[in-house]
Scaffold this motif. Structure first.
Motif, PDB file in Angstrom:
ATOM      1  N   LEU A 113       0.707  -1.251  -0.008  1.00 54.07           N
ATOM      2  CA  LEU A 113       0.106  -0.108  -0.095  1.00 54.07           C
ATOM      3  C   LEU A 113       0.957   1.275  -0.131  1.00 54.07           C
ATOM      4  O   LEU A 113       2.007   1.163   0.507  1.00 54.07           O
ATOM      5  CB  LEU A 113      -1.019  -0.127   1.181  1.00 54.07           C
ATOM      6  CG  LEU A 113      -1.842  -1.119   1.504  1.00 54.07           C
ATOM      7  CD1 LEU A 113      -1.098  -1.947   2.629  1.00 54.07           C
ATOM      8  CD2 LEU A 113      -3.077  -0.737   1.832  1.00 54.07           C
ATOM      9  N   GLY A 114       0.487   2.426  -0.735  1.00 53.14           N
ATOM     10  CA  GLY A 114       0.953   3.763  -0.524  1.00 53.14           C
ATOM     11  C   GLY A 114       0.107   4.635   0.180  1.00 53.14           C
ATOM     12  O   GLY A 114      -1.247   4.717  -0.023  1.00 53.14           O
ATOM     13  N   LEU A 115       0.698   5.653   0.837  1.00 54.21           N
ATOM     14  CA  LEU A 115      -0.037   6.795   1.382  1.00 54.21           C
ATOM     15  C   LEU A 115       0.917   8.223   1.377  1.00 54.21           C
ATOM     16  O   LEU A 115       2.211   8.090   1.724  1.00 54.21           O
ATOM     17  CB  LEU A 115      -0.033   6.421   3.121  1.00 54.21           C
ATOM     18  CG  LEU A 115      -0.575   7.464   3.858  1.00 54.21           C
ATOM     19  CD1 LEU A 115      -2.209   7.881   3.683  1.00 54.21           C
ATOM     20  CD2 LEU A 115      -0.592   6.931   5.339  1.00 54.21           C
TER      21      LEU A 115
ATOM     22  N   TYR B 188       4.822  -4.192   7.543  1.00 56.30           N
ATOM     23  CA  TYR B 188       6.206  -3.599   7.532  1.00 56.30           C
ATOM     24  C   TYR B 188       6.008  -2.504   6.985  1.00 56.30           C
ATOM     25  O   TYR B 188       5.612  -2.246   5.866  1.00 56.30           O
ATOM     26  CB  TYR B 188       7.361  -4.537   6.567  1.00 56.30           C
ATOM     27  CG  TYR B 188       8.557  -3.932   7.318  1.00 56.30           C
ATOM     28  CD1 TYR B 188       9.288  -4.525   8.292  1.00 56.30           C
ATOM     29  CD2 TYR B 188       9.550  -3.047   6.415  1.00 56.30           C
ATOM     30  CE1 TYR B 188      10.781  -4.293   8.694  1.00 56.30           C
ATOM     31  CE2 TYR B 188      10.826  -3.067   6.717  1.00 56.30           C
ATOM     32  CZ  TYR B 188      11.530  -3.339   7.924  1.00 56.30           C
ATOM     33  OH  TYR B 188      12.853  -3.063   8.032  1.00 56.30           O
ATOM     34  N   LEU B 189       6.283  -1.336   7.387  1.00 59.07           N
ATOM     35  CA  LEU B 189       6.050   0.184   7.007  1.00 59.07           C
ATOM     36  C   LEU B 189       7.537   0.942   6.918  1.00 59.07           C
ATOM     37  O   LEU B 189       8.424   0.794   7.814  1.00 59.07           O
ATOM     38  CB  LEU B 189       5.235   1.204   7.978  1.00 59.07           C
ATOM     39  CG  LEU B 189       5.028   2.435   7.744  1.00 59.07           C
ATOM     40  CD1 LEU B 189       3.720   2.652   8.094  1.00 59.07           C
ATOM     41  CD2 LEU B 189       6.033   3.403   8.272  1.00 59.07           C
ATOM     42  N   VAL B 190       7.497   1.646   5.786  1.00 53.13           N
ATOM     43  CA  VAL B 190       8.901   2.470   5.319  1.00 53.13           C
ATOM     44  C   VAL B 190       8.603   3.954   4.762  1.00 53.13           C
ATOM     45  O   VAL B 190       7.754   3.861   3.741  1.00 53.13           O
ATOM     46  CB  VAL B 190       9.733   1.876   4.483  1.00 53.13           C
ATOM     47  CG1 VAL B 190      11.115   2.709   4.360  1.00 53.13           C
ATOM     48  CG2 VAL B 190      10.420   0.454   5.002  1.00 53.13           C
ATOM     49  N   PRO B 191       8.774   5.036   5.394  1.00 57.53           N
ATOM     50  CA  PRO B 191       8.801   6.342   4.655  1.00 57.53           C
ATOM     51  C   PRO B 191       9.550   6.328   3.564  1.00 57.53           C
ATOM     52  O   PRO B 191      10.819   6.287   3.650  1.00 57.53           O
ATOM     53  CB  PRO B 191       8.788   7.295   5.670  1.00 57.53           C
ATOM     54  CG  PRO B 191       8.984   6.533   6.867  1.00 57.53           C
ATOM     55  CD  PRO B 191       9.249   5.233   6.662  1.00 57.53           C
ATOM     56  N   ALA B 192       8.920   6.598   2.409  1.00 58.51           N
ATOM     57  CA  ALA B 192       9.766   6.675   1.220  1.00 58.51           C
ATOM     58  C   ALA B 192      10.341   8.134   1.143  1.00 58.51           C
ATOM     59  O   ALA B 192      11.380   8.689   0.475  1.00 58.51           O
ATOM     60  CB  ALA B 192       9.057   6.538  -0.343  1.00 58.51           C
ATOM     61  N   ARG B 193       9.494   9.168   1.893  1.00 60.81           N
ATOM     62  CA  ARG B 193       9.889  10.467   1.935  1.00 60.81           C
ATOM     63  C   ARG B 193       9.378  11.130   3.303  1.00 60.81           C
ATOM     64  O   ARG B 193       8.166  10.545   3.717  1.00 60.81           O
ATOM     65  CB  ARG B 193       9.412  11.418   0.723  1.00 60.81           C
ATOM     66  CG  ARG B 193       9.977  11.130  -0.408  1.00 60.81           C
ATOM     67  CD  ARG B 193       9.824  12.116  -1.648  1.00 60.81           C
ATOM     68  NE  ARG B 193      10.384  12.147  -2.844  1.00 60.81           N
ATOM     69  CZ  ARG B 193      10.111  11.357  -3.629  1.00 60.81           C
ATOM     70  NH1 ARG B 193       9.184  10.198  -3.474  1.00 60.81           N
ATOM     71  NH2 ARG B 193      10.991  11.128  -4.749  1.00 60.81           N
ATOM     72  N   GLY B 194      10.126  11.786   3.823  1.00 62.48           N
ATOM     73  CA  GLY B 194       9.552  12.505   5.084  1.00 62.48           C
ATOM     74  C   GLY B 194       9.679  11.532   6.320  1.00 62.48           C
ATOM     75  O   GLY B 194       9.924  10.436   6.257  1.00 62.48           O
ATOM     76  N   ALA B 195       9.114  12.050   7.413  1.00 60.73           N
ATOM     77  CA  ALA B 195       9.201  11.485   8.712  1.00 60.73           C
ATOM     78  C   ALA B 195       7.675  11.204   9.256  1.00 60.73           C
ATOM     79  O   ALA B 195       6.827  12.487   9.162  1.00 60.73           O
ATOM     80  CB  ALA B 195       9.894  12.254   9.872  1.00 60.73           C
ATOM     81  N   VAL B 196       7.403  10.254  10.031  1.00 61.52           N
ATOM     82  CA  VAL B 196       6.095  10.061  10.371  1.00 61.52           C
ATOM     83  C   VAL B 196       6.025   9.778  11.731  1.00 61.52           C
ATOM     84  O   VAL B 196       7.270   9.213  12.255  1.00 61.52           O
ATOM     85  CB  VAL B 196       5.345   8.943   9.721  1.00 61.52           C
ATOM     86  CG1 VAL B 196       5.205   9.562   8.373  1.00 61.52           C
ATOM     87  CG2 VAL B 196       5.794   7.812   9.674  1.00 61.52           C
TER      88      VAL B 196
ATOM     89  N   GLU C 299       5.670  10.308   2.288  1.00 66.19           N
ATOM     90  CA  GLU C 299       5.370   9.314   1.577  1.00 66.19           C
ATOM     91  C   GLU C 299       5.617   8.143   2.010  1.00 66.19           C
ATOM     92  O   GLU C 299       6.836   7.772   2.273  1.00 66.19           O
ATOM     93  CB  GLU C 299       5.861   9.660  -0.009  1.00 66.19           C
ATOM     94  CG  GLU C 299       5.773   8.472  -1.053  1.00 66.19           C
ATOM     95  CD  GLU C 299       6.358   8.552  -2.269  1.00 66.19           C
ATOM     96  OE1 GLU C 299       6.554   7.829  -3.153  1.00 66.19           O
ATOM     97  OE2 GLU C 299       7.109   9.727  -2.410  1.00 66.19           O
ATOM     98  N   VAL C 300       4.600   7.243   2.184  1.00 65.36           N
ATOM     99  CA  VAL C 300       4.893   5.881   3.018  1.00 65.36           C
ATOM    100  C   VAL C 300       4.459   4.568   2.204  1.00 65.36           C
ATOM    101  O   VAL C 300       3.328   4.673   1.380  1.00 65.36           O
ATOM    102  CB  VAL C 300       3.949   6.173   4.195  1.00 65.36           C
ATOM    103  CG1 VAL C 300       3.811   4.798   5.240  1.00 65.36           C
ATOM    104  CG2 VAL C 300       4.393   7.172   5.166  1.00 65.36           C
TER     105      VAL C 300
END
Length: 233
Positions: A166-168, A187-195, A225-226
């Motif tokens: 999924l993308g968010l 399993y979650l990875v931010p492609a850009r930015g911090a969450v 972008e997650v």
């Protein structure tokens, strides 16, 4: 249970043309504690120099999802497929009984991808490949299913696993929630930015391993972008 895996703790290998970071054991990087997460076997964070790439090589019995963070990747395979997947878009190769393919950066600048491998529910079957654009605006404030083997995810690229990718996209200060089914791994990875995920800060390219969680609340600390994988145990 959520476990933060900072980017600087990942396995790494710089081959000149390829600068690779491995969330799980891969190639020359081996960590017995990071052999996979549920059916998720590989999450590679690759930077591929312009005019270079992975020459033709074989795969079998693996679902290989490529998420393009920057640039574009050009795919060619033994089935006769030839395609180019751009920033924010996704390609899926179901290796099945066997396929040979190459992945090249034909662009003038570095291409950056997440390469995600998921173990299929069954071995064999005819190999397939597909690519699809996923406009960033469609993911604003909500999760969009990019690839899935779960019934009802009709707009996603198909994979042969009871899993979802999924993308968010979130603006700074905005939040979104995701609910898991029973006995699921995430399993979650931010492609850009911090969450912030349930109170844990996750910086760009960090990994977050999730298990036995009914839901997650993701708050963007900056424009973000997650990418999230939801898979079986």
């Amino acid at each position: 249970m959520i476990e933060l895996r900072p980017f600087n703790s990942l396995g790494a290998a710089n081959h000149g043309w390829l600068d690779a970071h491995h969330h799980f054991s891969f190639a020359g990087y081996h960590d017995p504690a990071r052999m996979g997460w549920g059916a998720l076997r590989v999450w590679n964070d690759d930077a591929i120099a312009a005019g270079t790439g992975f020459p033709t090589h074989p795969h079998a019995d693996m679902e290989i999802i490529t998420y393009v963070r920057d640039g574009a990747i050009t795919h060619q395979d033994s089935l006769g497929n030839l395609g180019r997947t751009e920033t924010g878009d996704v390609q899926v190769m179901s290796a099945g009984s066997g396929i040979r393919h190459s992945e090249y950066n034909r662009e003038n600048d570095t291409t950056r991808i997440f390469q995600i491998w998921i173990i299929p529910d069954a071995r064999g079957g005819a190999p397939t490949w597909g690519s699809k654009p996923f406009p960033q605006a469609d993911r604003s404030g909500r999760f969009t299913v990019l690839a899935s083997g779960i019934e009802g995810d009709a707009d996603a690229l198909p994979i042969r696993s009871n899993s979802r990718v999924l993308g968010l996209n979130l603006k700074a200060g905005d939040a979104a929630e995701y609910r898991f089914g029973e006995k699921r791994y995430g399993y979650l990875v931010p492609a850009r930015g911090a969450v912030e995920v349930d109170g844990v800060r996750v910086n760009e390219r960090d990994g977050l391993a999730i298990r036995d969680q009914a839901s997650l609340k993701i708050v963007a600390l900056e424009d973000a972008e997650v990418v999230l994988v939801d898979t079986i145990a």
